[in-house]
Design a protein around this motif. Structure first.
Motif, mmCIF file in Angstrom:
data_model
loop_
_atom_site.group_PDB
_atom_site.id
_atom_site.type_symbol
_atom_site.label_atom_id
_atom_site.label_comp_id
_atom_site.label_asym_id
_atom_site.label_seq_id
_atom_site.Cartn_x
_atom_site.Cartn_y
_atom_site.Cartn_z
ATOM 1 N N UNK A 125 -8.978 -9.689 -29.702
ATOM 2 C CA UNK A 125 -9.364 -8.574 -28.827
ATOM 3 C C UNK A 125 -10.797 -8.142 -29.111
ATOM 4 N N UNK A 126 -11.185 -8.136 -30.381
ATOM 5 C CA UNK A 126 -12.564 -7.825 -30.759
ATOM 6 C C UNK A 126 -13.521 -8.846 -30.130
ATOM 7 N N UNK A 127 -13.135 -10.126 -30.171
ATOM 8 C CA UNK A 127 -13.964 -11.184 -29.591
ATOM 9 C C UNK A 127 -14.140 -10.967 -28.090
ATOM 10 N N UNK A 128 -13.028 -10.632 -27.415
ATOM 11 C CA UNK A 128 -13.127 -10.348 -25.977
ATOM 12 C C UNK A 128 -14.089 -9.187 -25.744
ATOM 13 N N UNK A 129 -13.997 -8.166 -26.572
ATOM 14 C CA UNK A 129 -14.832 -6.989 -26.405
ATOM 15 C C UNK A 129 -16.315 -7.271 -26.574
ATOM 16 N N UNK A 130 -16.660 -8.103 -27.564
ATOM 17 C CA UNK A 130 -18.083 -8.340 -27.838
ATOM 18 C C UNK A 130 -18.738 -9.225 -26.779
ATOM 19 N N UNK A 131 -17.922 -9.854 -25.937
ATOM 20 C CA UNK A 131 -18.473 -10.713 -24.892
ATOM 21 C C UNK A 131 -18.429 -10.056 -23.517
ATOM 22 N N UNK A 132 -18.065 -8.774 -23.485
ATOM 23 C CA UNK A 132 -17.957 -8.053 -22.209
ATOM 24 C C UNK A 132 -18.852 -6.810 -22.213
ATOM 25 N N UNK A 133 -18.971 -6.199 -21.071
ATOM 26 C CA UNK A 133 -19.723 -4.956 -20.853
ATOM 27 C C UNK A 133 -21.159 -5.061 -21.378
ATOM 28 N N UNK A 144 -22.818 -16.284 -28.106
ATOM 29 C CA UNK A 144 -22.166 -17.551 -28.409
ATOM 30 C C UNK A 144 -22.924 -18.365 -29.447
ATOM 31 N N UNK A 145 -23.974 -17.796 -30.030
ATOM 32 C CA UNK A 145 -24.803 -18.520 -30.997
ATOM 33 C C UNK A 145 -24.335 -18.288 -32.428
ATOM 34 N N UNK A 146 -24.632 -19.242 -33.289
ATOM 35 C CA UNK A 146 -24.432 -19.094 -34.734
ATOM 36 C C UNK A 146 -25.742 -18.571 -35.320
ATOM 37 N N UNK A 161 -18.387 -23.702 -20.889
ATOM 38 C CA UNK A 161 -17.989 -22.313 -21.076
ATOM 39 C C UNK A 161 -16.559 -22.196 -21.608
ATOM 40 N N UNK A 162 -15.650 -23.059 -21.157
ATOM 41 C CA UNK A 162 -14.262 -22.985 -21.635
ATOM 42 C C UNK A 162 -14.205 -23.297 -23.121
ATOM 43 N N UNK A 163 -14.858 -24.377 -23.510
ATOM 44 C CA UNK A 163 -14.890 -24.751 -24.929
ATOM 45 C C UNK A 163 -15.602 -23.679 -25.737
ATOM 46 N N UNK A 168 -15.648 -19.629 -29.905
ATOM 47 C CA UNK A 168 -16.083 -18.316 -30.408
ATOM 48 C C UNK A 168 -14.889 -17.505 -30.879
ATOM 49 N N UNK A 169 -13.740 -17.643 -30.215
ATOM 50 C CA UNK A 169 -12.529 -16.954 -30.670
ATOM 51 C C UNK A 169 -12.121 -17.482 -32.046
ATOM 52 N N UNK A 170 -12.146 -18.792 -32.224
ATOM 53 C CA UNK A 170 -11.799 -19.391 -33.521
ATOM 54 C C UNK A 170 -12.804 -18.977 -34.594
ATOM 55 N N UNK A 171 -14.078 -18.948 -34.232
ATOM 56 C CA UNK A 171 -15.144 -18.604 -35.170
ATOM 57 C C UNK A 171 -15.005 -17.162 -35.651
#
Length: 361
Positions: A125-133, A144-146, A161-163, A168-171
Motif C-alpha cells: 500500500x505504501x508503494x502504491x501511495x508513493x507512485x500516485x498523486x 522507479x529508479x534505484x 511499465x507492468x514489469x 518496485x513493489x518487490x523492491x
C-alpha cells in the motif's frame, strides 16, 4: 527550521513524560518481557521488565510531526502521510507480536507467515501511495529508479511499465522487511537500538532539510546539483520528531532499562529508515548511514550460514553484541561503543551525501 525544532521538543517532552505513565500501566497489568532461554544468562534478570514501549515512541513521533507541520504553516503532505502510515502500520504488526508473546509467555509471537502477510500488505500500500498523486511539478513521492545519494539512472521502467510496477513493489517490500528485521536484531541490549536510531535520524534530518534548501523548485542557483525529491520538509520534520521521541524514550530505556521498546518500537523504527530512504532517494546510502544495524544483521547471517555449512560458529553467539557479552564485556560498555560506531556510520553517510552534492557543482 522552527518546525523542526518544535517537532524535536514536542517528541522529546511527550516521550520522556508519557513513558513512566506507560510503565506503571504495564506493570499494573503484568505486561512484562519474556526472555529467551538460549540467550546470555545475565539477561534472565530482565524477565518481566515492561515491554511494548514502542507505543510511546510512535505516539510521540506522530503527534510531534503533526504539530511541527502545523507550526510550519501547512497541512500534512502526501509524502509525510505515507511515511507515517508505514511507520505506524509496521509498528502495529510489532505490537501484535509483542502482545502474543506476553499472552503466551514465550519468545515467539505472531506466526512468521502472519507477520510476512501483514508487512507485505502495508509495504505494498505504501508503494502504491508513493507512485500516485503527483505534485504541481508532476513529481510523485517515489520513483522507479534505484538511488544512492540521488537516482543512479538505473530504472525499472526499462523493462516496461507492468514489469516496473512488479519490481518496485518487490523492491520496496524487500527494503521494508530488511530494515525492520535489522533494527529488531539490534534491539538486544538496553538502549542500543534507540541510541543508534538517534544518530541515523539526525543524519536524515540533515539530508532531507538540505534537499529542501537545494530543491529544484526553490531559489537554488545550483541547478545541476539540485534535488527534485517530494516534500523534503515534511520528511525532515518527521525525522526530527523521531529523534526527540527516541531521546525521551532512551531516558527510561538506558541501562538498566525500566522498559523495552519491543518489536513495536524496533519494527517501526526499521520501517521509518526504509521509508525515509525511499522518499529521499537514498536507498543505498542508507546502508552506510544505518551501518550498525547492517553489521548486526550480517553477523547473524554469517553465523547461520557458516554453521549450516561447517557446523562451526564464527561468533560465540549472534547477533554481534551477544558475542561481546559472552567475551566478558559489560553491557553498558558494548552499548556505548556500538553507539560510537553508529555515530561514525551516520556521519560518514551524511558526509558522503554532501560530497556527492559538491561533486555535482
Amino acid at each position: 527550521m522552527i518546525g523542526l525544532i518544535i517537532a524535536f521538543a514536542v517528541g522529546l517532552v511527550l516521550s520522556i513524560s508519557l513513558t513512566p505513565l506507560f510503565i506503571r500501566y504495564l506493570v499494573h497489568n503484568h505486561y512484562g518481557q519474556f526472555i529467551r532461554q538460549d540467550g546470555p544468562t545475565s539477561h534472565m534478570t530482565k524477565r518481566g521488565t515492561p515491554t511494548m514501549g514502542g507505543v510511546v515512541i510512535i505516539f510521540a513521533t506522530v503527534v510531534a510531526w503533526f504539530i511541527g507541520t502545523l507550526i510550519n504553516g501547512g497541512l500534512p503532505s502526501w509524502s509525510g502521510i505515507l511515511l507515517v502510515f508505514l511507520f505506524v502500520g509496521i509498528g502495529f504488526i510489532g505490537l501484535l507480536d509483542d502482545a502474543l508473546k506476553i499472552m503466551h509467555q514465550r519468545s515467539l509471537g505472531l506466526h512468521a507467515w502472519a507477520k510476512i502477510v501483514g508487512q507485505v500488505a502495508i509495504a505494498s500500500l505504501f508503494t502504491w501511495g508513493i507512485l500516485t498523486i503527483p505534485n504541481v511539478h508532476g513529481r510523485t513521492p517515489g520513483i522507479f529508479d534505484i538511488s544512492l545519494a540521488r537516482p543512479l539512472g538505473l530504472t525499472f521502467t526499462q523493462w516496461g511499465i507492468v514489469a516496473a510496477v512488479i519490481l518496485i513493489v518487490l523492491w520496496v517490500n524487500f527494503i521494508v522487511a530488511a530494515w525492520s528485521n535489522a533494527v529488531n536484531l539490534t534491539d538486544g541490549l538496553d538502549g542500543l537500538a534507540a541510541g543508534a536510531g538517534i544518530f541515523v535520524f539526525v543524519a536524515y534530518t540533515f539530508i532531507s532539510y538540505f534537499q529542501l534548501l537545494q530543491s529544484c523548485w526553490g531559489d537554488t542557483l545550483n541547478v545541476a546539483a539540485c534535488y527534485d525529491t517530494r516534500d523534503p520538509l515534511s520528511i525532515a520534520i518527521f525525522c526530527s520528531s523521531l529523534v526527540g521521541a527516541l531521546a525521551g524514550f532512551l531516558w527510561w530505556n538506558a541501562s538498566p532499562a525500566q522498559i523495552f521498546m519491543g518489536d513495536t518500537g524496533s519494527q517501526a523504527i526499521g520501517a521509518a529508515v526504509a521509508g525515509v530512504s525511499i522518499l529521499t532517494d537514498t536507498e543505498f546510502l542508507a546502508i552506510l548511514i544505518g551501518g550498525l544495524y547492517v553489521i548486526t544483521t550480517l553477523s547473524d547471517v554469517i553465523q547461520i550460514g557458516v554453521f549450516k555449512l561447517t557446523h562451526k560458529r564464527v561468533f560465540r553467539m549472534a547477533p554481534l553484541h551477544h558475542h561481546f557479552e559472552l567475551k566478558g564485556w559489560k553491557e553498558i560498555t558494548i552499548v556505548i561503543r556500538f553507539w560510537l560506531i553508529a555515530a561514525l556510520f551516520a556521519v560518514m553517510g551524511a558526509g558522503l551525501f554532501y560530497a556527492e552534492w559538491v561533486s555535482q557543482l
